[in-house]
Design a protein around this motif. Structure first.
Motif, PDB file in Angstrom:
ATOM      1  N   ASP A 111     -11.074  32.811  19.001  1.00  0.00           N
ATOM      2  CA  ASP A 111     -10.495  31.659  19.843  1.00  0.00           C
ATOM      3  C   ASP A 111     -10.932  30.995  19.249  1.00  0.00           C
ATOM      4  N   GLY A 112     -11.568  31.152  17.832  1.00  0.00           N
ATOM      5  CA  GLY A 112     -12.342  29.432  17.436  1.00  0.00           C
ATOM      6  C   GLY A 112     -14.029  29.485  17.454  1.00  0.00           C
ATOM      7  N   GLU A 113     -14.688  30.336  18.413  1.00  0.00           N
ATOM      8  CA  GLU A 113     -16.283  30.714  18.869  1.00  0.00           C
ATOM      9  C   GLU A 113     -16.423  31.113  17.673  1.00  0.00           C
ATOM     10  N   GLY A 114     -17.520  31.460  17.311  1.00  0.00           N
ATOM     11  CA  GLY A 114     -18.659  32.533  16.784  1.00  0.00           C
ATOM     12  C   GLY A 114     -19.478  33.060  17.910  1.00  0.00           C
ATOM     13  N   VAL A 115     -19.737  34.527  17.734  1.00  0.00           N
ATOM     14  CA  VAL A 115     -20.133  34.712  19.168  1.00  0.00           C
ATOM     15  C   VAL A 115     -21.145  36.049  17.880  1.00  0.00           C
ATOM     16  N   VAL A 116     -22.547  35.372  18.363  1.00  0.00           N
ATOM     17  CA  VAL A 116     -23.788  36.585  18.118  1.00  0.00           C
ATOM     18  C   VAL A 116     -24.704  37.017  18.902  1.00  0.00           C
ATOM     19  N   GLY A 117     -25.584  38.139  18.490  1.00  0.00           N
ATOM     20  CA  GLY A 117     -26.345  38.546  19.419  1.00  0.00           C
ATOM     21  C   GLY A 117     -27.128  37.991  19.889  1.00  0.00           C
ATOM     22  N   GLN A 118     -28.158  37.945  21.124  1.00  0.00           N
ATOM     23  CA  GLN A 118     -29.766  36.852  21.278  1.00  0.00           C
ATOM     24  C   GLN A 118     -30.253  37.520  19.889  1.00  0.00           C
ATOM     25  N   ALA A 119     -30.453  38.041  19.865  1.00  0.00           N
ATOM     26  CA  ALA A 119     -31.841  38.878  19.136  1.00  0.00           C
ATOM     27  C   ALA A 119     -31.238  38.025  17.698  1.00  0.00           C
ATOM     28  N   GLY A 120     -30.509  38.129  17.181  1.00  0.00           N
ATOM     29  CA  GLY A 120     -30.154  37.855  15.993  1.00  0.00           C
ATOM     30  C   GLY A 120     -30.322  36.048  15.809  1.00  0.00           C
ATOM     31  N   TYR A 121     -29.707  34.980  16.701  1.00  0.00           N
ATOM     32  CA  TYR A 121     -29.809  34.134  17.495  1.00  0.00           C
ATOM     33  C   TYR A 121     -31.004  33.549  17.037  1.00  0.00           C
ATOM     34  N   PRO A 131     -32.802  24.624   6.642  1.00  0.00           N
ATOM     35  CA  PRO A 131     -33.027  23.919   7.643  1.00  0.00           C
ATOM     36  C   PRO A 131     -31.089  23.440   8.759  1.00  0.00           C
ATOM     37  N   ALA A 132     -30.488  22.484   7.079  1.00  0.00           N
ATOM     38  CA  ALA A 132     -29.658  21.499   7.852  1.00  0.00           C
ATOM     39  C   ALA A 132     -28.304  23.413   8.757  1.00  0.00           C
ATOM     40  N   VAL A 133     -28.265  24.268   7.819  1.00  0.00           N
ATOM     41  CA  VAL A 133     -27.447  25.361   7.663  1.00  0.00           C
ATOM     42  C   VAL A 133     -27.989  25.749   9.364  1.00  0.00           C
ATOM     43  N   VAL A 134     -28.988  26.054   9.344  1.00  0.00           N
ATOM     44  CA  VAL A 134     -30.138  26.432  10.846  1.00  0.00           C
ATOM     45  C   VAL A 134     -29.380  25.576  11.789  1.00  0.00           C
ATOM     46  N   GLN A 135     -29.301  24.357  11.518  1.00  0.00           N
ATOM     47  CA  GLN A 135     -29.338  23.247  13.037  1.00  0.00           C
ATOM     48  C   GLN A 135     -27.603  24.172  13.190  1.00  0.00           C
ATOM     49  N   TYR A 136     -27.289  23.418  11.826  1.00  0.00           N
ATOM     50  CA  TYR A 136     -25.094  23.561  12.155  1.00  0.00           C
ATOM     51  C   TYR A 136     -25.241  25.352  12.830  1.00  0.00           C
ATOM     52  N   PHE A 137     -25.675  26.241  12.136  1.00  0.00           N
ATOM     53  CA  PHE A 137     -26.007  27.651  12.855  1.00  0.00           C
ATOM     54  C   PHE A 137     -25.755  27.239  14.949  1.00  0.00           C
ATOM     55  N   LEU A 138     -27.119  26.966  15.242  1.00  0.00           N
ATOM     56  CA  LEU A 138     -27.162  27.557  16.228  1.00  0.00           C
ATOM     57  C   LEU A 138     -26.644  26.101  17.049  1.00  0.00           C
ATOM     58  N   GLY A 139     -26.320  25.394  16.700  1.00  0.00           N
ATOM     59  CA  GLY A 139     -25.498  24.207  17.643  1.00  0.00           C
ATOM     60  C   GLY A 139     -24.029  24.694  17.349  1.00  0.00           C
ATOM     61  N   SER A 140     -23.339  25.813  17.041  1.00  0.00           N
ATOM     62  CA  SER A 140     -22.406  25.364  17.068  1.00  0.00           C
ATOM     63  C   SER A 140     -21.381  27.828  17.463  1.00  0.00           C
ATOM     64  N   ARG A 141     -23.139  28.111  17.056  1.00  0.00           N
ATOM     65  CA  ARG A 141     -22.678  29.842  18.219  1.00  0.00           C
ATOM     66  C   ARG A 141     -22.871  30.033  19.323  1.00  0.00           C
ATOM     67  N   GLN A 142     -22.165  30.706  20.160  1.00  0.00           N
ATOM     68  CA  GLN A 142     -22.611  31.424  21.741  1.00  0.00           C
ATOM     69  C   GLN A 142     -23.562  32.574  21.418  1.00  0.00           C
ATOM     70  N   PRO A 143     -24.052  32.652  21.301  1.00  0.00           N
ATOM     71  CA  PRO A 143     -25.012  33.784  21.908  1.00  0.00           C
ATOM     72  C   PRO A 143     -24.693  34.327  23.118  1.00  0.00           C
ATOM     73  N   VAL A 144     -24.735  35.207  22.903  1.00  0.00           N
ATOM     74  CA  VAL A 144     -24.628  37.285  23.905  1.00  0.00           C
ATOM     75  C   VAL A 144     -25.998  37.936  24.094  1.00  0.00           C
ATOM     76  N   PRO A 145     -26.210  38.471  25.336  1.00  0.00           N
ATOM     77  CA  PRO A 145     -26.622  39.508  25.546  1.00  0.00           C
ATOM     78  C   PRO A 145     -27.139  40.570  24.135  1.00  0.00           C
ATOM     79  N   ASP A 146     -25.673  40.809  24.116  1.00  0.00           N
ATOM     80  CA  ASP A 146     -25.157  42.175  23.137  1.00  0.00           C
ATOM     81  C   ASP A 146     -24.487  42.121  22.280  1.00  0.00           C
ATOM     82  N   LEU A 147     -24.268  42.412  21.306  1.00  0.00           N
ATOM     83  CA  LEU A 147     -22.962  42.086  20.740  1.00  0.00           C
ATOM     84  C   LEU A 147     -21.409  42.351  20.607  1.00  0.00           C
ATOM     85  N   TRP A 148     -21.997  43.846  20.710  1.00  0.00           N
ATOM     86  CA  TRP A 148     -21.556  45.299  21.077  1.00  0.00           C
ATOM     87  C   TRP A 148     -20.948  45.209  22.635  1.00  0.00           C
ATOM     88  N   ASP A 149     -21.768  44.947  23.737  1.00  0.00           N
ATOM     89  CA  ASP A 149     -20.960  44.809  24.870  1.00  0.00           C
ATOM     90  C   ASP A 149     -19.981  43.890  24.512  1.00  0.00           C
TER      91      ASP A 149
END
Length: 278
Positions: A111-121, A131-149
């Motif tokens: 639905d237009g949102e990036g989801v990533v596992g917490q360990a990868g986040y 550093p600029a890409v890292v900042q962008y990533f952290l501000g635009s991705r939704q961390p979840v406990p486990d990506l497979w779950d």
């Protein structure tokens, strides 16, 4: 205007945005002038919708957004999805299983949102070194406990699957495996990533079909890009512009090659080709 351009499409990273992920004042001024002349401005990016800068989303000259390499087209004004080209669950599962064989940062777009596992986040700086890409990533991705779950809980098609690799050799091996799946399209936007979409879903095909629905012909479109995932877009539109920092294959296909994204490359072409009188 020198050319009968009714729509300008632009990639973001490495194109409209500087390496620091900023839009320069010169670029803003060019976009504002085009908007005054009622030229449609369409961000066309591999990013999820959540990763598109808010100032672009809110910019009056931008009504439509093409994200995830064409998987999702949105009407910002009406706040509705106009088109979805999603990867079915069994196919996404097959791709994700391949990514899990390698040391990479794995992402799913829903639905237009990036989801990533917490360990990868938490370890993003091991995969994205800027550093600029890292900042962008952290501000635009939704961390979840486990990506497979998350994948099995959602149990529905995804916009895109992405892997960002620590080692180029592992990216190459993953690519070889993925290339055996005929139902997907594989592109890249970084030296160390692989982006997976449904087959035949590219920025170029979706942009041109979408524009046609608005009554805009291909020769009335100008598009800017720098990466592998911009190749079809640059080749298919009437005026394709590659950034000097773009990959060689893209520069060869383009009608114009402008200076880099850090030197107002987009703005300079817009001014010279569309805005200068005479």
């Amino acid at each position: 205007m020198k050319k009968n351009i009714k729509l300008v499409a632009f990639d973001l990273d490495g194109t409209l945005l500087t390496d620091d992920k900023q839009i320069t004042e010169a670029t803003w001024e060019a976009l504002k002038e085009l908007a005054k002349r009622e030229v449609l401005l369409v961000p066309c990016t591999g990013r999820p919708l959540s990763g598109i800068p808010e100032e672009l989303v809110q910019f009056p000259g931008v009504r439509y957004l093409i994200s995830a390499n064409g998987a999702r087209v949105v009407d910002v004004k009406e706040k509705k999805v106009l088109r979805e080209e999603l990867i079915p669950v069994p196919l996404a599962e097959r791709v994700l299983k391949i990514f899990y064989k390698y040391d990479c940062l794995r992402e799913l777009y829903y639905d237009g949102e990036g989801v990533v596992g917490q360990a990868g986040y938490d370890r993003v700086a091991q995969y994205h070194r800027s550093p600029a890409v890292v900042q962008y990533f952290l501000g635009s991705r939704q961390p979840v406990p486990d990506l497979w779950d998350k994948f099995y809980q959602e149990n529905r098609p995804v916009d895109k699957v992405q892997g960002v690799f620590r080692e180029i050799s592992e990216k190459a091996r993953a690519y070889e495996e993925l290339a055996q799946i005929p139902e997907i399209a594989i592109t890249t936007s970084l030296v160390n990533n692989l982006e997976i979409n449904l087959k035949d879903v590219t920025k170029g095909s979706v942009l041109c079909e979408f524009a046609e629905g608005l009554g805009i012909a291909r020769d009335e479109i100008m598009a800017f890009g720098d990466g592998d995932n911009d190749l079809e877009m640059i080749a298919m539109v009437g005026t394709g512009v590659a950034m000097e920092n773009g990959i060689p294959e893209l520069r060869e296909k383009a009608d114009y090659v402008t200076v880099t994204n850090n030197e107002d490359g987009v703005a300079k072409v817009l001014v010279q080709q569309l805005l200068m009188e005479g």
